[in-house]
Write a protein that holds these residues in place. Structure first.
Motif, PDB file in Angstrom:
ATOM      1  N   HIS A 287      34.245  38.064  42.624  1.00  0.00           N
ATOM      2  CA  HIS A 287      33.114  37.285  43.126  1.00  0.00           C
ATOM      3  C   HIS A 287      31.797  37.905  42.682  1.00  0.00           C
TER       4      HIS A 287
ATOM      5  N   PHE B  93      29.996  29.571  35.103  1.00  0.00           N
ATOM      6  CA  PHE B  93      30.525  30.935  35.197  1.00  0.00           C
ATOM      7  C   PHE B  93      32.039  30.879  35.291  1.00  0.00           C
ATOM      8  N   CYS B  94      32.656  32.011  35.007  1.00  0.00           N
ATOM      9  CA  CYS B  94      34.120  32.081  35.080  1.00  0.00           C
ATOM     10  C   CYS B  94      34.523  33.483  35.505  1.00  0.00           C
ATOM     11  N   SER B  95      35.752  33.597  35.987  1.00  0.00           N
ATOM     12  CA  SER B  95      36.258  34.910  36.407  1.00  0.00           C
ATOM     13  C   SER B  95      37.760  34.831  36.585  1.00  0.00           C
TER      14      SER B  95
ATOM     15  N   GLU C 226      30.989  36.671  39.283  1.00  0.00           N
ATOM     16  CA  GLU C 226      30.492  35.291  39.317  1.00  0.00           C
ATOM     17  C   GLU C 226      29.017  35.269  39.710  1.00  0.00           C
TER      18      GLU C 226
ATOM     19  N   GLN D 198      26.696  36.417  36.926  1.00  0.00           N
ATOM     20  CA  GLN D 198      26.489  35.387  35.900  1.00  0.00           C
ATOM     21  C   GLN D 198      25.445  34.366  36.365  1.00  0.00           C
TER      22      GLN D 198
END
Length: 482
Positions: free
Chosen positions: A100, A114-116, A103, A106
Motif C-alpha cells: 500500500h 498505479f500498480c503493486s 501505491e 505513486q
C-alpha cells in the motif's frame, strides 16, 4: 431510454459481469491528506511514512469502497458488498501495508495510475498473492473520488515461481557442492567450425585433423567456460574462478590435445555424450588423471551452446594401477625387473629379436655367508646395491632382472659379443666405485656372458652364459663358494 442511459446501463453490466475482480473506490480522503501534508512542507512521503507509519493506516482508512463486482465477492468469499465492507480489516492486513505504501508513493508522485503486488486475505482466511492495477477515472483527476481497481489472484503463479526459484537453488546447490568437478561450457563456435569443414565436402574428419593439427588447437582455444563448481577449484588448486579461467591453458595442454581430437571426432559422428580417461594439469603443474563425462545439455543440441563436463579425479587409482603393474614386473628390493618379466622378455626376443642377443648372467658372491654372519639386513643391503649398479649400467641399452635369490641377468638385444664384454667391464667399474662409497661388506659379482649365434635358441645361449659365470667364479674363488 436515452443513449447516455443505455451506455450507463451497459457499463454497469460490464462492471458487474467482468471476469476479474473490480473495485470502485473514493480516494478523495487520501488526496485531502496529501494536500495537507504538502501545505506543511512535506516533500518525501516515503520518509514521512518511515517516521510515522500510523499515517499509512490513516490513508487506508480514508479510502471509501463504493462498489465491487460479482467476481470480487466470489474471490474474497463475501456474501455481499456490505459483508465485505464490514470486514475489510480482514482483507487488508499484515503484508498488505507494505504494498500500500508503494501505491501511495505513486499517487504522491503525480501518477494517474498505479500498480503493486501484495497479499490479501479472503473473509475465510485464505491467503492470496494479488496483482493490483488502478486508475483514476477520467473527469475525476482533481478529486480522486472515482478510482477503478482491478485485482488479479496470482497465487498459483507466485507459487510456481517459488517452486521454480527453490528448484534453481536446489540445482545450484547440487552443482556447487558436487563431489566431482563440474564445468558448464559453450561449444557453439566449435560447432560452427565443424559445420564449416563439413560444408567444404570433407567426409573423413580423422584424416582432416591429421593433416590440419592446427584445427584442433583452434577448437581448443574456442572453448568458452561458463561456470565451474567448488570441487573444480579444489581439484585444480585455484583460489577462485577468475584465476582458473585466466590460466585455463595451463590446465588443458600436452596429452589433452590427443584426447580433445578424439572428442571432436566423436562429435563429428554425432556422439553428444562421451566418456573417456584424459590427462589435465593442476595450476601447480601436477598431472591429474581424470575420468571425463561430456554431454551436450538437452535443448542445446542444435548449437552446442551449453555443454556439461564432469571430471572425476582418478589420479590415485592410476598410481595404484601403475604400482601394481610395476610390482608385477619388478623386484621390490632391488628395483630391477623380476623373473616373470625376464621370462617374457626372453620369449619376445626369441620371436622378434633383434639379433644377435647377448645374455649376461651374474651371481652375488658371499650372500649366504653375509646372511649367516651379519644377518639378512646386511644381505639385503648387498642386493639393493647390486640393483643400483645394474639399473645404472643398463639404463638405456639393456634390461636387467633379478632371476633368483642371488642371481641376476642382463638381456641385450642387437648386441654383439664385444658389447657384452663392454657391459661387464662397466659393471665391474661400478662395483669398484660402489665399494668405495659404502663402508662395510664389499660387493662382489661373478659374471658370464654369451652371444647368440645364427639359428641358436636363446635357451642354449643362456646355458652358455651361465656356464661362463661359473667358470668366472671358479677362476676368482677356486671352489665357487658363495
Amino acid at each position: 431510454m436515452s443513449t447516455a442511459q443505455l451506455q450507463t446501463g451497459n457499463h454497469s453490466e460490464m462492471f458487474a459481469l467482468a471476469p476479474i475482480s473490480l473495485w470502485l473506490e473514493d480516494f478523495s480522503g487520501v488526496k485531502a491528506l496529501f494536500d495537507g501534508w504538502r501545505a506543511e512542507g512535506v516533500t518525501d512521503i516515503r520518509d514521512l511514512f518511515s517516521r510515522q507509519p500510523e499515517l499509512v493506516k490513516a490513508c487506508s482508512m480514508s479510502i471509501k469502497l463504493l462498489e465491487v463486482n460479482r467476481r470480487t465477492l466470489e474471490l474474497f468469499e463475501a456474501d455481499s458488498l456490505t459483508h465485505l465492507v464490514a470486514n475489510l480489516d480482514q482483507v487488508f492486513r499484515d503484508d498488505m501495508l507494505k504494498s500500500h505504501i508503494e501505491e501511495l508513493v505513486q499517487l504522491w508522485e503525480g501518477k494517474q495510475a498505479f500498480c503493486s503486488d501484495g497479499v490479501n486475505y479472503s473473509l475465510k482466511g485464505r491467503r492470496m498473492d494479488i496483482r493490483l492495477k488502478a486508475v483514476i477515472l477520467p473527469g475525476h483527476e482533481y478529486t480522486w473520488d472515482r478510482v477503478l481497481l482491478a485485482i488479479e489472484d496470482v497465487t498459483e503463479q507466485e507459487a510456481a515461481k517459488g517452486r521454480l526459484a527453490a528448484s534453481e537453488v536446489h540445482a545450484r546447490g547440487l552443482f556447487e557442492h558436487s563431489p566431482v568437478s563440474l564445468w558448464v561450457e559453450d561449444f557453439s563456435v566449435i560447432k560452427r567450425l565443424i559445420d564449416e569443414v563439413r560444408a567444404r565436402g570433407i567426409t573423413d574428419f580423422r584424416v582432416f585433423t591429421d593433416v590440419h593439427p592446427d584445427f584442433i588447437e583452434r577448437c581448443m582455444s574456442e572453448i568458452r567456460v561458463i561456470d565451474v563448481n567448488r570441487q573444480t577449484l579444489t581439484m585444480f588448486g585455484a583460489p577462485d574462478k577468475a584465476t582458473l579461467l585466466g590460466r585455463i591453458d595451463e590446465v588443458f595442454r600436452d596429452e589433452m590435445k590427443h584426447h580433445f581430437k578424439e572428442q571432436l571426432i566423436d562429435l563429428w559422428h554425432g556422439k553428444l555424450f562421451q566418456q573417456r580417461e584424459v590427462v589435465n594439469y593442476s595450476l601447480s603443474g601436477d598431472i591429474l588423471n581424470v575420468y571425463l563425462q561430456f554431454s551436450i545439455l538437452p535443448g542445446h543440441e542444435h548449437n552446442w551452446s551449453q555443454v556439461q563436463v564432469a571430471l572425476t579425479d582418478i589420479t590415485a587409482r592410476k598410481k595404484a594401477e601403475a604400482y601394481l603393474e610395476y610390482l608385477g614386473k619388478h623386484d621390490v628390493l632391488t628395483k630391477l625387473h623380476n623373473r616373470a618379466y625376464y621370462v617374457d622378455e626372453l620369449n619376445r626376443l626369441e620371436r622378434k629379436g633383434p639379433y644377435p642377443v647377448t645374455i649376461i648372467i651374474l651371481d652375488l658372491n658371499y650372500l649366504k655367508t653375509t646372511n649367516d654372519q651379519l644377518g639378512h639386513a646386511a644381505g639385503d643391503e648387498l642386493l639393493r646395491r647390486t640393483g643400483e649398479i645394474l639399473n645404472s649400467a643398463t639404463e638405456k641399452t639393456a634390461h636387467a632382472a633379478r632371476i633368483g635369490g642371488d642371481e641376476f641377468a642382463v638381456l641385450m638385444s642387437g648386441a654383439a659379443e664385444k658389447d657384452g664384454a663392454a657391459m661387464m667391464e662397466n659393471i665391474q667399474k661400478l662395483v669398484q666405485l660402489n665399494n668405495q662409497y659404502y663402508a662395510g661388506q664389499p660387493l662382489s659379482l661373478a659374471m658370464g656372458a654369451a652371444t647368440s649365434t645364427p639359428g641358436e635358441r636363446l635357451e642354449a645361449t643362456l646355458r652358455r652364459a651361465d656356464m661362463a659365470m661359473y667358470e668366472f667364479k671358479k677362476a676368482c674363488y677356486g671352489d665357487g663358494t658363495k
